[in-house]
Design a protein around this motif. Structure first.
Motif, short mmCIF file in Angstrom:
data_model
loop_
_atom_site.label_atom_id
_atom_site.label_comp_id
_atom_site.label_asym_id
_atom_site.label_seq_id
_atom_site.Cartn_x
_atom_site.Cartn_y
_atom_site.Cartn_z
N VAL A 1 100.57 84.78 8.85
CA VAL A 1 101.72 84.30 8.09
C VAL A 1 102.96 84.14 8.98
O VAL A 1 103.79 83.27 8.77
N HIS A 2 103.07 84.96 10.05
CA HIS A 2 104.23 84.92 10.95
C HIS A 2 104.09 83.73 11.90
O HIS A 2 103.05 83.54 12.51
N PRO A 3 105.17 82.92 12.02
CA PRO A 3 105.02 81.68 12.81
C PRO A 3 104.92 81.86 14.33
O PRO A 3 104.47 80.95 15.01
N ILE B 1 112.49 97.11 15.00
CA ILE B 1 113.46 96.69 13.97
C ILE B 1 113.09 95.25 13.61
O ILE B 1 112.83 94.42 14.51
N GLU B 2 113.02 94.96 12.34
CA GLU B 2 112.68 93.59 11.91
C GLU B 2 113.51 93.25 10.67
O GLU B 2 113.54 94.02 9.71
N LEU B 3 114.16 92.09 10.73
CA LEU B 3 115.07 91.68 9.66
C LEU B 3 114.34 91.30 8.37
O LEU B 3 114.77 91.62 7.27
N LYS C 1 109.40 91.14 4.59
CA LYS C 1 107.96 90.80 4.47
C LYS C 1 107.22 91.13 5.78
O LYS C 1 106.16 91.76 5.76
N TYR C 2 107.82 90.75 6.92
CA TYR C 2 107.16 91.03 8.21
C TYR C 2 107.15 92.53 8.50
O TYR C 2 106.17 93.06 9.03
N ALA C 3 108.26 93.20 8.13
CA ALA C 3 108.33 94.65 8.38
C ALA C 3 107.21 95.36 7.60
O ALA C 3 106.56 96.28 8.12
N GLY D 1 115.68 95.99 9.18
CA GLY D 1 117.13 95.93 9.38
C GLY D 1 117.51 94.88 10.39
O GLY D 1 116.65 94.15 10.91
N ASP D 2 118.80 94.82 10.64
CA ASP D 2 119.35 93.82 11.56
C ASP D 2 119.50 94.47 12.95
O ASP D 2 120.16 95.51 13.07
N ALA D 3 118.92 93.83 13.95
CA ALA D 3 119.00 94.40 15.31
C ALA D 3 120.44 94.51 15.79
O ALA D 3 120.75 95.33 16.66
N THR E 1 110.35 92.68 23.93
CA THR E 1 110.72 91.90 22.75
C THR E 1 110.69 90.41 23.02
O THR E 1 110.61 89.97 24.18
N SER E 2 110.74 89.66 21.95
CA SER E 2 110.80 88.20 22.04
C SER E 2 111.70 87.71 20.90
O SER E 2 111.49 88.10 19.75
N PRO E 3 112.70 86.88 21.24
CA PRO E 3 113.65 86.47 20.19
C PRO E 3 113.16 85.22 19.47
O PRO E 3 112.22 84.56 19.92
N PRO F 1 121.08 84.72 6.61
CA PRO F 1 122.09 84.24 7.57
C PRO F 1 122.17 85.10 8.83
O PRO F 1 122.66 84.63 9.87
N ASN F 2 121.69 86.36 8.77
CA ASN F 2 121.68 87.20 9.98
C ASN F 2 120.46 86.95 10.87
O ASN F 2 120.36 87.51 11.95
N ASP F 3 119.56 86.12 10.39
CA ASP F 3 118.39 85.74 11.20
C ASP F 3 118.88 84.77 12.28
O ASP F 3 119.40 83.70 11.98
N LEU F 4 118.71 85.19 13.53
CA LEU F 4 119.23 84.37 14.64
C LEU F 4 118.58 82.98 14.67
O LEU F 4 119.16 82.04 15.18
N GLY F 5 117.38 82.90 14.11
CA GLY F 5 116.67 81.62 14.07
C GLY F 5 117.30 80.62 13.11
O GLY F 5 116.86 79.49 13.02
C1 LIG Z 1 109.55 85.64 18.10
S1 LIG Z 1 109.55 86.60 16.62
C2 LIG Z 1 108.96 88.17 17.19
C3 LIG Z 1 107.48 88.29 17.05
C4 LIG Z 1 106.94 89.62 17.49
N1 LIG Z 1 107.08 89.80 18.94
C5 LIG Z 1 105.46 89.71 17.14
O1 LIG Z 1 104.63 89.61 18.04
O2 LIG Z 1 105.16 89.80 15.92
C6 LIG Z 1 111.26 86.95 16.36
C7 LIG Z 1 111.52 87.85 15.15
O3 LIG Z 1 112.90 88.16 15.11
C8 LIG Z 1 113.23 88.39 13.75
N2 LIG Z 1 114.71 88.38 13.67
C9 LIG Z 1 115.55 87.32 13.67
N3 LIG Z 1 116.84 87.73 13.63
C10 LIG Z 1 116.80 89.09 13.61
C11 LIG Z 1 117.80 90.10 13.57
N4 LIG Z 1 119.09 89.80 13.54
N5 LIG Z 1 117.41 91.40 13.58
C12 LIG Z 1 116.08 91.74 13.60
N6 LIG Z 1 115.09 90.82 13.62
C13 LIG Z 1 115.45 89.52 13.63
C14 LIG Z 1 112.50 87.29 13.01
O4 LIG Z 1 112.32 87.60 11.64
C15 LIG Z 1 111.18 87.23 13.79
O5 LIG Z 1 110.17 88.00 13.18
#
Ligand SMILES: C[S@@+](CC[C@H](N)C(=O)[O-])C[C@H]1O[C@@H](n2cnc3c(N)ncnc32)[C@H](O)[C@@H]1O
Length: 268
Positions: A34-36, A82-84, A87-89, A117-119, A135-137, A168-172
């Motif tokens: 489900v995670h892109p 930490i995951e915003l 659903k993914y958390a 939460g928010d990183a 990590t990976s953003p 809105p706090n999702d950097l993506g």
């Molecule tokens: C590239 S993915 C990470 C995938 C992870 N490495 C994995 O293998 O499952 C980036 C993640 O950052 C999360 N994200 C975006 N903004 C965030 C924030 N402000 N705080 C915490 N997580 C955030 C997204 O929801 C997404 O799941």
């Protein structure tokens, strides 16, 4: 050799020193599809085993569905994520629970904790010090761009996400590249006080293409974050099992980009 960094043999250490590697992700398990955009646990484990010793503690501030935490468990390390996106958390917590059942007694004393939460607020979460960050953003807002064949396939499925969230706090979700970069760097900079002296931070990232040009995300992170941590190196992750697409064929140069940068920083 007295090995202060990890538990590897000299031969294993030497093997990891090559500046590139090919790692084709194994097929993903159903729950994490489900995670892109996740990285493979098998690859994360190699980084964790190089940059920490058994029993040390790893942080992934954007943990997605928990690849870093699963890899840490398999490697005998403690981990926090930490995951915003709730659903993914939740998926991450379930996957870790399942992995613990598979690994049994040998991981009984280890902590693996996913925090929804928010990183950006990592310093308010009462976390102790870490020995490594892996990590990976979000690759800017690329998941929202009309995209690759892969995205098209995901779009056709009702179950698979094509972007992380609408938070809105999702950097993506940040439209402006400069603002996105600034927000991301700020998050990484704040982690410095949570990272033990001399500990490493690895960021897995790609340069991104948009509107016919490159936004050098990996290089921008290297330059900007190099002002806070020491930029030590890059290691190039190559994927060699992707289908080539004829982007721009007959008119312009557009690569099929099958490599990521694994940027190594050190807290010194
Ligand atoms: C590239 S993915 C990470 C995938 C992870 N490495 C994995 O293998 O499952 C980036 C993640 O950052 C999360 N994200 C975006 N903004 C965030 C924030 N402000 N705080 C915490 N997580 C955030 C997204 O929801 C997404 O799941």
């Amino acid at each position: 050799m007295k090995n202060k960094l990890n538990n590897l043999t000299n031969k294993e250490w030497l093997k990891f020193q090559k500046s590139w590697f090919i790692h084709n992700p194994p097929p993903r398990k159903k729950g994490v599809l489900v995670h892109p955009a996740k990285f493979p646990e098998t690859m994360a484990q190699e980084f964790i085993e190089f940059f920490t010793k058994e029993g040390e503690t790893v942080l992934d501030p954007m943990a997605g569905t928990g690849s870093t935490l699963v890899a840490a468990l398999r490697a005998g390390r403690n981990s926090y994520g930490i995951e915003l996106n709730p659903k993914y958390a939740k998926i991450a917590a379930k996957i870790i629970e399942d992995e613990r059942k598979v690994l049994g007694e040998k991981v009984e004393g280890l902590t693996s904790k996913v925090i929804n939460g928010d990183a950006a607020n990592a310093l308010d979460l009462g976390l102790a010090t870490f020995d490594y960050v892996l990590t990976s953003p979000p690759y800017w807002n690329m998941l929202r761009a009309k995209g690759s064949e892969n995205q098209q396939k995901r779009r056709d499925s009702a179950e698979l996400d094509v972007h992380y969230s609408d938070d809105p706090n999702d950097l993506g979700n940040i439209e402006d590249y400069a603002k996105f970069l600034e927000g991301l760097i700020e998050i990484y900079k704040r982690l410095k006080s949570l990272l033990r002296e001399k500990a490493y931070l690895t960021i897995i990232v790609k340069n991104v293409k948009k509107g016919g040009k490159i936004y050098p995300l990996a290089w921008d992170i290297a330059r900007e974050l190099g002002k806070t941590y020491t930029l030590k190196d890059e290691k190039i992750w190559l994927q060699d099992n992707q289908s080539l697409a004829p982007f721009g064929m007959g008119s312009a140069w557009v690569s099929n980009t099958f490599h990521h940068y694994c940027l190594q920083f050190r807290n010194e």
